[in-house]
Write an enzyme that holds these catalytic residues in place. Sequence first.
Site, short mmCIF file in Angstrom:
data_model
loop_
_atom_site.label_atom_id
_atom_site.label_comp_id
_atom_site.label_asym_id
_atom_site.label_seq_id
_atom_site.Cartn_x
_atom_site.Cartn_y
_atom_site.Cartn_z
CD GLU A 153 -2.95 -1.15 0.26
OE1 GLU A 153 -3.04 -0.15 -0.48
OE2 GLU A 153 -3.70 -2.13 0.16
CB CYS A 197 -1.82 7.17 1.34
SG CYS A 197 -3.14 6.21 2.10
P1 NAP Z 1 8.21 5.44 4.59
O1 NAP Z 1 9.35 6.33 4.79
O2 NAP Z 1 8.21 4.55 3.42
O3 NAP Z 1 8.07 4.62 5.95
C1 NAP Z 1 7.07 3.67 6.16
C2 NAP Z 1 7.63 2.57 7.03
O4 NAP Z 1 8.73 1.95 6.38
C3 NAP Z 1 8.15 3.04 8.39
O5 NAP Z 1 7.94 2.05 9.34
C4 NAP Z 1 9.64 3.19 8.10
O6 NAP Z 1 10.45 3.15 9.25
C5 NAP Z 1 9.87 1.99 7.23
N1 NAP Z 1 11.07 2.05 6.42
C6 NAP Z 1 11.65 3.12 5.85
N2 NAP Z 1 12.75 2.74 5.15
C7 NAP Z 1 12.85 1.39 5.29
C8 NAP Z 1 13.76 0.40 4.80
N3 NAP Z 1 14.80 0.72 4.04
N4 NAP Z 1 13.55 -0.89 5.15
C9 NAP Z 1 12.50 -1.23 5.93
N5 NAP Z 1 11.61 -0.34 6.42
C10 NAP Z 1 11.78 0.95 6.10
O7 NAP Z 1 6.85 6.26 4.50
P2 NAP Z 1 6.39 7.46 5.41
O8 NAP Z 1 6.96 8.69 4.87
O9 NAP Z 1 6.61 7.14 6.83
O10 NAP Z 1 4.82 7.41 5.16
C11 NAP Z 1 4.20 8.19 4.23
C12 NAP Z 1 4.00 7.43 2.93
O11 NAP Z 1 3.17 6.30 3.17
C13 NAP Z 1 3.27 8.26 1.91
O12 NAP Z 1 3.83 8.07 0.65
C14 NAP Z 1 1.86 7.72 1.97
O13 NAP Z 1 1.12 7.92 0.78
C15 NAP Z 1 2.11 6.28 2.24
N6 NAP Z 1 0.92 5.65 2.82
C16 NAP Z 1 0.22 4.79 2.05
C17 NAP Z 1 -0.94 4.21 2.54
C18 NAP Z 1 -1.73 3.26 1.69
O14 NAP Z 1 -2.59 2.57 2.24
N7 NAP Z 1 -1.50 3.18 0.40
C19 NAP Z 1 -1.37 4.50 3.84
C20 NAP Z 1 -0.61 5.38 4.62
C21 NAP Z 1 0.55 5.93 4.09
P3 NAP Z 1 10.88 4.53 9.99
O15 NAP Z 1 9.65 5.12 10.51
O16 NAP Z 1 11.78 4.09 11.05
O17 NAP Z 1 11.54 5.36 8.93
#
Ligand code: NAP
Length: 511
Positions: free
Chosen positions: A279, A313
């Site tokens: 997602e 999102c």
């Molecule tokens: P993110 O940076 O991708 O982080 C999401 C999760 O992934 C966090 O737990 C993060 O840990 C972890 N993470 C980051 N880098 C990683 C890696 N290299 N290996 C493993 N895990 C890793 O996203 P965000 O900025 O927090 O969230 C916002 C994004 O999520 C937006 O693009 C939004 O659209 C999307 N989103 C999508 C949905 C959907 O249902 N489609 C719902 C909500 C949000 P840390 O927190 O420790 O960095």
Amino acid sequence: MRLLLSSQIARTLLSLSSRAMSSSSYKSLLREKAFVNGQWVNAANGESFPVYNPANGELVCKVPDMGAADATAAIAHAQVAFEAWRGKTPSQRAALLHSWERLIQDRCEDLAALMTLENGKPLAESRGEVAYGASFIRWFAEEGIRVTGQTLQGPTPDKRIFTLKQPQGVCGMITPWNFPAAMITRKAGAALAAGCTVVIKPAEDTPLTALALCQLAADALLPPGALNVVTCSRSRAAEVGRVLTTDPAVKHVSFTGSTDTGKLLLAQASSTVKRVTMELGGNAPFIVFDSADVDKAVAGLIQAKFRNTGQTCVCPNRIFLQRRVSQKFLAKLCERVAEMKVGDGFEAGTQLGPLINAAAESKLERLLADAKQRGGRVLAGGQSVKVGSGAGHFFQPTVVSGLGRDSACFREEIFGPLVAAFEFDSEADVVELANDCRVGLAGYFYSADVGQCWRVAEQLNVGMVGVNESMVSSCIAPFGGWNESGLGSESGVGYGIEEYLNLKTVVLNLA
Ligand code: NAP
């Protein structure tokens, strides 16, 4: 004067009472250790990382900064637990999940306070998320009972064929900070109901809601090892993520977060050909046609755009206004935006809490500078706001018009309280503009023309469309994106639970 003073006093008392309630009640669910195999544990390396309140920058507590060894151990415990959990009947699993859901509902105030504390969203929104999050557990408990296969005719007289759907095994889950409860329950509810066990890595910013959910799962007597939460700091996310996506014992990786991280995790998960649910990010078009009910469209935009301070999102990202209705829409929008209250999520009446961190504020400033440089006009807001100590990252709800396809707001997911407005002439033009995008999560449009409603709903390249409606997510409806917004669906009738089931064909020879 006396009236004014008494209303000020009433407001202060209300805000003090809400602060007093929140600061005392959440403590009963505050856990400062990770949850593995039914035990509250520290990191093997003995390290921890801080969790801050984004509204004031104050330290809330520290939780274990776990690494690869902890993740591997959690997976091993989840594997042992799987053997027993898969053996329970769906009704037995449903009974435990219903107990978990009831405890979550009962502790709504405490969970909501904890969520506002670590995420910053207004308390009313946190309460809404607790109820929304609980709904997934209830929904999947019931879905689990109704999993069915097929009985098929054989290709020759002596054969019969039937299909079974069986739980996949241990599922690795990585969740974001913007919905600290619901992004966990939407995944874990489905997996547990299907008979799988789970190991979750929550976001660095919001581990506390995840841990509180574990306490309630333990209170509901979910067996040890069925639900595990491994906490870690951003600097260890890649290390823990690599284990969750490559350990052969993990059969499914479910991720919610940015498209960039999703692509990396997909590549890693391919090494052992795991099932995946992704997602990912969005860039939702929100279209207002000339025939639309403008007041309804403005209300819809306010509701969807500013929820969680614009950090969802499915937030409308590119606002397309047909030329005849554009000025009227923007005038009404700016009136409403001027009334919105920015503040600490615990303060009564707050509609916009803080951004999650400094990086989010810098991104917003960059997008705004780019918009201005390309001729965009700032019609409302446009500044950061000092609240309390000034350590939080608050931003005015902002409206910018006159933008074109070359602007960063068109290409990037804004993820903040910035409305970026574009004008268009015809239906064909706006469908082309809306689809000029590599992601496709949600899309919205407002129109009074029924034929147009059908046509545009069919033509938008997104997974979910709101037609004269801006709330598209519930446990009942499948949730998922097209193209670079992801793979698979969460929730919905059949879809969400099927993600966690393997299909098996059995061919029976009668001779
Ligand atoms: P993110 O940076 O991708 O982080 C999401 C999760 O992934 C966090 O737990 C993060 O840990 C972890 N993470 C980051 N880098 C990683 C890696 N290299 N290996 C493993 N895990 C890793 O996203 P965000 O900025 O927090 O969230 C916002 C994004 O999520 C937006 O693009 C939004 O659209 C999307 N989103 C999508 C949905 C959907 O249902 N489609 C719902 C909500 C949000 P840390 O927190 O420790 O960095």
